[in-house]
Scaffold this active site. Structure first.
Site, PDB file in Angstrom:
ATOM      1  N   CYS A 214      -6.730  -2.580   5.344  1.00 34.31           N
ATOM      2  CA  CYS A 214      -5.947  -3.131   4.234  1.00 34.31           C
ATOM      3  C   CYS A 214      -6.861  -3.610   3.092  1.00 34.31           C
ATOM      4  O   CYS A 214      -7.777  -4.413   3.306  1.00 34.31           O
ATOM      5  CB  CYS A 214      -5.081  -4.286   4.737  1.00 34.31           C
ATOM      6  SG  CYS A 214      -4.012  -4.958   3.444  1.00 34.31           S
TER       7      CYS A 214
ATOM      8  N   ASP B 205       0.830  -1.205   0.000  1.00 34.24           N
ATOM      9  CA  ASP B 205       0.000   0.000   0.000  1.00 34.24           C
ATOM     10  C   ASP B 205       0.872   1.267   0.000  1.00 34.24           C
ATOM     11  O   ASP B 205       1.758   1.423   0.843  1.00 34.24           O
ATOM     12  CB  ASP B 205      -0.914  -0.011   1.241  1.00 34.24           C
ATOM     13  CG  ASP B 205      -2.012   1.024   1.160  1.00 34.24           C
ATOM     14  OD1 ASP B 205      -1.700   2.228   1.015  1.00 34.24           O
ATOM     15  OD2 ASP B 205      -3.200   0.644   1.223  1.00 34.24           O
TER      16      ASP B 205
END
Ligand code: ZN
Length: 198
Positions: free
Chosen positions: A101, A44
């Site tokens: 996430c 990420d």
């Protein structure tokens, strides 16, 4: 192409600034890297290892993949792990997940496909086992699972058996406030070392 040229310009400016702040920084780094930490984090873009821990180039060896998975058949990670433990001799391995996430959220929604479906198979097994778990609880549990996987890994086990001081930490980062929480699941291999001595 403007956005790419911008990166190269940023780089020039950054290198100039670093050299002004710490003269000789790059010449010193050129000789060798001696990082104390191996970071295993999510790909990420909002969770960059160096920035959020205030570390400079040379301080942290980094491996990132989607949802910070530790899979013992992942050649990429296994090479990184072996190099970090046996050659660089890092003292700390940090598994750092993050709340919200996307990979884990996709598994929970049953929305993965293609390669991602395979990659996140272990997450899927956990999600199936814990049906009522929230996304953020699952993100924490995912980090704990990867710490366990590392603790059972042969590269880590062998280092511990040789008496190496090597700690595995489980952390989780909140994108919403920029803060890291220690999940307090640190493993030090004390048991493996004791076993070795007896
Ligand atoms: Zn993620």
């Amino acid at each position: 192409m403007k956005e790419i040229i911008q990166l190269l310009n940023n780089n020039k400016e950054w290198a100039r600034r670093v050299e002004i702040e710490t003269p000789g920084f790059f010449t010193k780094l050129k000789k060798q890297q001696r990082p104390k930490y191996l970071w295993i984090g999510c790909s990420d873009s909002r969770v960059p290892a160096n920035q959020i821990t205030g570390l400079l180039p040379g301080d942290v060896f980094v491996h990132r993949n989607i949802s910070n998975q530790v899979i013992n058949t992942d050649m990429n990670l296994m090479c990184v792990l072996q190099y970090a433990v046996d050659v660089l001799k890092v003292k700390h391995i940090i598994v750092c997940g993050h709340y919200g996430c996307g990979g884990i959220a996709a598994v929970k929604r049953n929305a993965t496909s293609g390669m991602l479906e395979h990659w996140l198979e272990n997450v899927r097994v956990s999600v199936r086992k814990h049906k009522r778990i929230t996304l953020n609880e699952m993100c924490e549990l995912n980090v704990k699972r990867q710490v366990e996987n590392l603790a059972h890994n042969t590269i880590v086990q062998k280092a511990w058996e040789r008496g190496r001081k090597l700690y595995i930490h489980g952390w989780i980062y909140a994108i919403s406030d920029g803060l890291i929480k220690d999940l307090k699941v640190t493993q030090s291999g004390a048991h493996a070392r004791k076993h070795h001595r007896s």
